[in-house]
Design a protein around this motif. Sequence first.
Motif, PDB file in Angstrom:
ATOM      1  N   GLU A 159       0.828  -1.211   0.000  1.00  0.00           N
ATOM      2  CA  GLU A 159       0.000   0.000   0.000  1.00  0.00           C
ATOM      3  C   GLU A 159       0.861   1.259   0.000  1.00  0.00           C
ATOM      4  OE1 GLU A 159      -1.288  -1.730   3.663  1.00  0.00           O
ATOM      5  OE2 GLU A 159      -1.403   0.261   4.585  1.00  0.00           O
ATOM      6  N   HIS A 160       2.162   1.104   0.287  1.00  0.00           N
ATOM      7  CA  HIS A 160       3.077   2.252   0.243  1.00  0.00           C
ATOM      8  C   HIS A 160       3.793   2.354  -1.102  1.00  0.00           C
ATOM      9  CE1 HIS A 160       2.369   3.115   4.414  1.00  0.00           C
ATOM     10  NE2 HIS A 160       2.668   1.869   4.733  1.00  0.00           N
ATOM     11  N   PHE A 161       3.311   1.598  -2.089  1.00  0.00           N
ATOM     12  CA  PHE A 161       3.912   1.670  -3.428  1.00  0.00           C
ATOM     13  C   PHE A 161       3.968   3.126  -3.882  1.00  0.00           C
ATOM     14  CE2 PHE A 161       3.810   1.360  -8.124  1.00  0.00           C
ATOM     15  CZ  PHE A 161       4.919   0.546  -8.299  1.00  0.00           C
ATOM     16  N   SER A 162       5.104   3.524  -4.430  1.00  0.00           N
ATOM     17  CA  SER A 162       5.310   4.921  -4.808  1.00  0.00           C
ATOM     18  C   SER A 162       6.272   4.995  -5.985  1.00  0.00           C
ATOM     19  CB  SER A 162       5.930   5.692  -3.634  1.00  0.00           C
ATOM     20  OG  SER A 162       7.233   5.192  -3.359  1.00  0.00           O
ATOM     21  N   TYR A 163       6.355   6.193  -6.580  1.00  0.00           N
ATOM     22  CA  TYR A 163       7.296   6.391  -7.683  1.00  0.00           C
ATOM     23  C   TYR A 163       8.718   6.074  -7.242  1.00  0.00           C
ATOM     24  CZ  TYR A 163       9.877   8.293 -11.544  1.00  0.00           C
ATOM     25  OH  TYR A 163      10.729   8.419 -12.608  1.00  0.00           O
TER      26      TYR A 163
ATOM     27  N   VAL B 137      -7.822   1.008   5.691  1.00  0.00           N
ATOM     28  CA  VAL B 137      -7.694  -0.361   5.188  1.00  0.00           C
ATOM     29  C   VAL B 137      -8.453  -0.486   3.868  1.00  0.00           C
ATOM     30  CG1 VAL B 137      -7.362  -1.364   7.476  1.00  0.00           C
ATOM     31  CG2 VAL B 137      -9.689  -1.092   6.567  1.00  0.00           C
ATOM     32  N   GLN B 138      -8.365  -1.693   3.270  1.00  0.00           N
ATOM     33  CA  GLN B 138      -8.896  -1.906   1.914  1.00  0.00           C
ATOM     34  C   GLN B 138     -10.284  -1.326   1.692  1.00  0.00           C
ATOM     35  OE1 GLN B 138      -8.553  -6.037   0.789  1.00  0.00           O
ATOM     36  NE2 GLN B 138      -6.350  -6.015   1.095  1.00  0.00           N
ATOM     37  N   ILE B 139     -11.194  -1.571   2.627  1.00  0.00           N
ATOM     38  CA  ILE B 139     -12.570  -1.145   2.414  1.00  0.00           C
ATOM     39  C   ILE B 139     -12.667   0.389   2.399  1.00  0.00           C
ATOM     40  CG2 ILE B 139     -13.282  -1.287   4.858  1.00  0.00           C
ATOM     41  CD1 ILE B 139     -15.358  -2.452   1.793  1.00  0.00           C
ATOM     42  N   ASP B 140     -11.770   1.037   3.150  1.00  0.00           N
ATOM     43  CA  ASP B 140     -11.721   2.511   3.094  1.00  0.00           C
ATOM     44  C   ASP B 140     -11.232   2.977   1.720  1.00  0.00           C
ATOM     45  OD1 ASP B 140     -12.308   2.606   5.876  1.00  0.00           O
ATOM     46  OD2 ASP B 140     -10.192   2.201   6.297  1.00  0.00           O
ATOM     47  N   TRP B 141     -10.259   2.261   1.180  1.00  0.00           N
ATOM     48  CA  TRP B 141      -9.715   2.661  -0.121  1.00  0.00           C
ATOM     49  C   TRP B 141     -10.795   2.540  -1.193  1.00  0.00           C
ATOM     50  CZ3 TRP B 141      -5.153  -1.286   0.548  1.00  0.00           C
ATOM     51  CH2 TRP B 141      -4.434  -0.934   1.707  1.00  0.00           C
ATOM     52  N   GLU B 159       5.769  12.338 -10.088  1.00  0.00           N
ATOM     53  CA  GLU B 159       6.725  11.809  -9.113  1.00  0.00           C
ATOM     54  C   GLU B 159       6.047  11.476  -7.786  1.00  0.00           C
ATOM     55  OE1 GLU B 159       8.427  15.668  -9.707  1.00  0.00           O
ATOM     56  OE2 GLU B 159       8.909  15.790  -7.575  1.00  0.00           O
ATOM     57  N   HIS B 160       4.788  11.934  -7.619  1.00  0.00           N
ATOM     58  CA  HIS B 160       4.037  11.599  -6.408  1.00  0.00           C
ATOM     59  C   HIS B 160       3.113  10.394  -6.630  1.00  0.00           C
ATOM     60  CE1 HIS B 160       5.566  15.080  -4.365  1.00  0.00           C
ATOM     61  NE2 HIS B 160       5.178  15.859  -5.347  1.00  0.00           N
ATOM     62  N   PHE B 161       3.329   9.689  -7.738  1.00  0.00           N
ATOM     63  CA  PHE B 161       2.515   8.500  -8.005  1.00  0.00           C
ATOM     64  C   PHE B 161       2.555   7.581  -6.789  1.00  0.00           C
ATOM     65  CE2 PHE B 161       1.775   4.230  -9.834  1.00  0.00           C
ATOM     66  CZ  PHE B 161       0.568   4.478 -10.469  1.00  0.00           C
ATOM     67  N   SER B 162       1.390   7.069  -6.402  1.00  0.00           N
ATOM     68  CA  SER B 162       1.297   6.247  -5.200  1.00  0.00           C
ATOM     69  C   SER B 162       0.167   5.236  -5.348  1.00  0.00           C
ATOM     70  CB  SER B 162       0.993   7.137  -3.991  1.00  0.00           C
ATOM     71  OG  SER B 162      -0.297   7.721  -4.136  1.00  0.00           O
ATOM     72  N   TYR B 163       0.129   4.279  -4.427  1.00  0.00           N
ATOM     73  CA  TYR B 163      -0.949   3.296  -4.441  1.00  0.00           C
ATOM     74  C   TYR B 163      -2.301   3.981  -4.352  1.00  0.00           C
ATOM     75  CZ  TYR B 163      -3.900  -0.662  -3.518  1.00  0.00           C
ATOM     76  OH  TYR B 163      -4.918  -1.587  -3.604  1.00  0.00           O
ATOM     77  N   MET B 164      -2.409   5.022  -3.537  1.00  0.00           N
ATOM     78  CA  MET B 164      -3.690   5.701  -3.376  1.00  0.00           C
ATOM     79  C   MET B 164      -4.121   6.391  -4.669  1.00  0.00           C
ATOM     80  SD  MET B 164      -6.335   6.096  -1.756  1.00  0.00           S
ATOM     81  CE  MET B 164      -6.540   5.972   0.001  1.00  0.00           C
ATOM     82  N   LYS B 165      -3.170   6.944  -5.409  1.00  0.00           N
ATOM     83  CA  LYS B 165      -3.523   7.556  -6.701  1.00  0.00           C
ATOM     84  C   LYS B 165      -3.995   6.495  -7.688  1.00  0.00           C
ATOM     85  CE  LYS B 165      -0.907  11.812  -6.541  1.00  0.00           C
ATOM     86  NZ  LYS B 165      -0.389  12.887  -7.389  1.00  0.00           N
ATOM     87  N   LEU B 166      -3.290   5.372  -7.708  1.00  0.00           N
ATOM     88  CA  LEU B 166      -3.688   4.240  -8.553  1.00  0.00           C
ATOM     89  C   LEU B 166      -5.107   3.808  -8.199  1.00  0.00           C
ATOM     90  CD1 LEU B 166      -2.936   1.864 -10.492  1.00  0.00           C
ATOM     91  CD2 LEU B 166      -1.849   0.752  -8.530  1.00  0.00           C
TER      92      LEU B 166
END
Lengths: 306, 306
Positions: A159-163, B137-141, B159-166
Amino acid sequence: MAASKCTSLSGALTRQLLDSVDSVLFDCDGVIWRGDQAIPRAPEVINSLKKNGKRVFFVTNNSTKTRQMYADKLGKLGFDATADEVFGTAYCSAMYLKNVCKLDGKVYLIGSNAMKQELEEVGIQPVGVGPDPISGVQIDWANVPLDKEVRAVLVGFDEHFSYMKLNRALQYLCNPDCQFVGTNTDTRLPLEGGKAVPGTGCLLRAVETAAQRQAQVVGKPSSFMFECVASQFDLDPQKCLMVGDRLDTDIMLGSNCGMKTLLTLTGVSTVAEAEANLKSECPHRQRMVPDYYVDSIADILPALQA
Amino acid sequence: MAASKCTSLSGALTRQLLDSVDSVLFDCDGVIWRGDQAIPRAPEVINSLKKNGKRVFFVTNNSTKTRQMYADKLGKLGFDATADEVFGTAYCSAMYLKNVCKLDGKVYLIGSNAMKQELEEVGIQPVGVGPDPISGVQIDWANVPLDKEVRAVLVGFDEHFSYMKLNRALQYLCNPDCQFVGTNTDTRLPLEGGKAVPGTGCLLRAVETAAQRQAQVVGKPSSFMFECVASQFDLDPQKCLMVGDRLDTDIMLGSNCGMKTLLTLTGVSTVAEAEANLKSECPHRQRMVPDYYVDSIADILPALQA
């Protein structure tokens, strides 16, 4: 006995199938539970199988839990299970790096604390777990400090996957001697109500694209998951039944390894999809046809209690 | 005049080629500059072309700069250039969303501040720029709050690409009416000394994998980049020369749009790669063969000054 494929499993056929195997391998999410709730009567199914002398294993592509975390969850939901019956990709990736890759060094880990623990358990030191925020400019990223003892990159759910993690993986993988392993290629994690969040497959695809290399994948349908169980418990695939809710991972694994296969309809795949594969003339899709299907694994309970 | 392809450009041939075109389109990195340094004599080439009455354009897949930022950099390095001659994917993506997608709403932007500015310039409101750290957690995402006015997801370099952006992109793209656009598919950004960092193609591949959809790609070799220039300046492709260092983007764009093509060897691709494409019988690879090649664009200077 499997004269025709994709047969609805019921009555005497169930008894016949169970008599023909000594071990049953279950996928978890969508098969024995959904999220934090057991599939109704699934614990009775597992516990009755064991009482009937069958060996039971839990085989999951989920990389976010250790074997012990799985055993704890299974126990809490009423399943009679021990950690050594659990084969998740956190554990299996550690085994893969140790026994197949013969890794001599550290691993750069895009993954969870659970993966970190399983790696440490087999004596492999992971680096990189946790957030890795960006700073500086491109030339700084290309020259980011690397750990000279890293000999492999392992990508699991993170979940901390990042550029910056993607960049660090690329810098390690520019060395052709650095091994490249992924836990699994599932593109989404399905949740209740038709919702989903991105799965490890998305992260792995990003790293593969950057590295211009393909990862060795540990999880289903890669036969390594079965070999991992089989080597420890001396399994004969012909006497094994693989039970899962996904044609592309669970049923494919069963076909790849010569196990009997049972699709349960409490998860992702449907009978219509299985039948479309059966009717296709594509050998690849033929391996995504189960021998049998049930609405729920609860359907095999009568045969166990008779 | 291009009887044979992949010809070394020199002498009278150069003059002949230049006489046959009225516009020259240049890729930037690896062609007119490398990083922050102009390719030796490249400013003289551009400025002489203009003095000879040629129109010059700068066509780049880089999405991290506005047209004005490019014009400033060009000026600082000695190139005679204005912002309206610059066609980067930050600007072209804004044009694409406005004129091709006819976007009526906001855009969820995985991208830079420069992209934000170019979108705002054409009246499109972007949301999502900057860091987007994970929590819960997952359900929040899966239930992350979404902006109901978002009608498109645009993926550029971030450069701020992240799991949350995905994840956020996935949640928007689960709506089939939400449009999906990518700036470009370059897998790496090459830097001096053979180093590289991950390119937008990696981020786009991750989002495509999660969304199980393919993005519409704006950047080279998509013909939209040329159409964007051509429609504003009334260009005839047969009277255009496309100059670039990459066979898969620059030369392919030229071939796709019917321009003449010139490969310069100061960047990514080699003559050997071009010749291998020429010898192949693959129609796709044939489009990655330039009409001409030079060691550096400085090689055309004598023909301009004669």
